[in-house]
Design an enzyme around this catalytic site. Structure first.
Site: not given
Ligand code: AHR
Length: 514
Positions: A194, A317
């Protein structure tokens, strides 16, 4: 004449009977498509809350039975899921993690502050060697998410050399002194996380340049070939994907996409993980289905520069993100896990399978105690969540061929909105077995589904299981850990290649047919 009338009315009757089947699908078993990579079924385990410390790692001296510090109950449960890869150490944590903090004698490691997740102490008890031991214990491949935001190309290059070089160098010898003689194999290497947000608040052009710089120094040592994953955006920010692929695509194997399902669709008030009704159930499922649009559109942008689909879209994610459990530390992202979340998992996995020509790695967030977890722990107790069981069902699809599936589904209408009632994946294993997972998303109505499976002779079902529940918010608790758990599934008929399934509301089924 009498005979003709009789035949006509019989035909009408048969017609009526067929029309009763609410949903139908045609599966073409002799036209296999892309391979469904097992890596779509990856996990993500960040240093966040009790995800790592307490949930996986308890330390060698703990009263909780453990192997080299990792709790046995959790390892045992995770092993059953045949987890192909596990992403670590973050997430947002990754861009403030410095690998040298986590090597050498554990009692001499520095204490840092986990500024993203609750400002708690990070004692670095789990570092590279411990994480790699975890991958061995659950028989999984490591996916390292490296620090770009607060690190340097040199720090990352050294990290790779430390782990993967099998010759004579100060760093490789340091690894040996720390107990690991052989160089490790590490394929998946994330270059930033991110980077548009917690990973450095960069803009796309700037990150693309930085990616090129870091990727240049991310070398392949001793036959270890890195699979380099660039930081992509989340949801519908297509411009980032397009810019980064256009400017740096030639140096990457994958670019990531993050998408979290928020029950309300709002980050400020995400919605509950337990004690909810059909409104939250329906809206969560609807939000979850957005994954299809996001993957399709990011992939289309990538097609402009990569029509051959060489570059993977790594959905590294994803999962349901709710408001934290009342009374818990909000920085720990603790939530319950219901049948609703299990159905978000099954429908998302169907979407990722369908896009397996582009999506070849994905990671649900997160393995233990955080967000949409596989298992929850409390002290020495552990339970498997409904989502765990979906991942267990879907192991049938690992490394199989996706089969074309044309689905004609009823709509599940709620208030003024609707979503398809049924979601499914069909795949074929090397031995000819057809694997079918089908979800009935409806909150209260059983669905009949007829599946016409063409191009193969199928006569017997070797496995049939169902995950269902009596309420849309049904969960497993430490007092009732098997409230939502798999049962044998029997409500089907298989005759001459046609399968008829009767699937109760809010259920997922898995069938293996030969
Ligand atoms: O999974 C929780 C958070 O969500 C992670 O650390 C981040 O990459 C995303 O914003």
């Amino acid at each position: 004449m009498k005979k003709l009338l009789l035949m006509l009315s019989m035909a009408l009757l048969v017609g009526c009977f067929t029309a009763e089947a609410q949903n139908s699908m045609v599966i073409t078993a002799d036209q296999p498509q892309s391979t469904i990579s097992e890596h779509i079924y990856g996990q993500f385990s960040e240093h966040l809350g009790t995800g790592m410390y307490g949930g996986l790692w308890v330390g060698e001296d703990s009263d909780i039975p453990n192997t080299d510090g990792f709790r046995d109950d959790v390892i045992e449960a995770l092993k059953e899921l045949q987890i192909p890869n596990i992403r670590w150490p973050g997430g947002c944590f990754a861009d403030e993690y410095h690998w040298r903090d986590g090597i050498g004698p554990r009692d001499e490691r520095p204490v840092r502050i986990n500024t993203h997740w609750g400002m708690v102490e990070e004692k670095n008890q789990v570092g590279i060697h411990e994480f790699m031991r975890l991958t061995e214990l659950i028989d999984s491949e490591p996916y390292i998410s490296a620090n770009v935001g607060s690190g340097t190309p040199k720090e990352m290059a050294n990290w790779i050399e430390y782990m993967t070089y099998d010759g004579n160098s100060t760093l490789a010898n340091m690894r040996r002194e720390n107990g690991q003689e052989e160089a490790w194999e590490v394929k998946f290497w994330g270059i930033g996380n991110e980077s548009w947000g917690c990973g450095g608040n960069m803009q796309a052009d700037y990150y693309a340049d930085l990616y090129r710089r870091y990727a240049t120094f991310a070398k392949d040592y001793s036959g270890n070939e890195l699979f380099k994953i660039a930081s992509g955006f989340s949801d519908d920010r297509y411009e980032w994907t397009e810019t980064v692929v256009e400017e740096a695509g030639y140096q990457m194997d994958a670019i990531s996409l993050h998408y979290y399902t928020l029950p309300t669709g709002e980050w400020q008030k995400k919605g509950p993980s337990k004690d909810f009704g059909e409104d939250m159930y329906f809206s969560t499922l609807k939000q979850g289905l957005m994954m299809d649009e996001y993957v399709t559109r990011h992939s289309t942008r990538m097609d402009k520069y990569d029509p051959e689909k060489r570059i993977t879209l790594a959905v590294d994610e994803w999962g349901v993100w709710t408001d934290p459990i009342e009374g818990s530390n909000p920085g720990f992202l603790q939530q319950q896990n219901s049948i609703r979340d299990a159905l978000v998992a099954s429908t998302t996995l169907d979407i990722l399978n369908k896009h397996s020509d582009r999506v070849r790695i994905a990671n649900i967030a997160q393995t233990v105690n955080v967000l949409q977890a596989m298992v929850l722990t409390d002290g020495d107790q552990m339970l498997k969540t409904p989502t765990y069981h979906v991942f267990d069902f879907y192991t049938v699809h690992h490394n199989t061929k996706l089969l074309p599936l044309h689905l004609n589904a009823e709509q599940y209408e709620y208030e003024s909105e609707s979503i398809p009632t049924v979601s499914a994946t069909a795949s074929k294993s090397d031995d000819g077995t057809v694997n079918l997972t089908v979800t009935n998303l409806h909150a209260s109505e059983l669905q009949e589904v007829t599946a016409d499976i063409r191009g193969i002779d199928l006569s017997s079902v070797s496995e049939a299981r169902i995950l269902t529940a009596d309420a849309v918010d049904a969960i497993n608790t430490f007092d009732n850990p098997d409230n939502v758990s798999p049962q044998d599934y029997t409500d089907y008929d298989l005759k001459e290649g046609e399968l008829t399934l009767r699937i109760p509301s809010k259920s997922v089924i898995v069938l293996r047919i030969r």
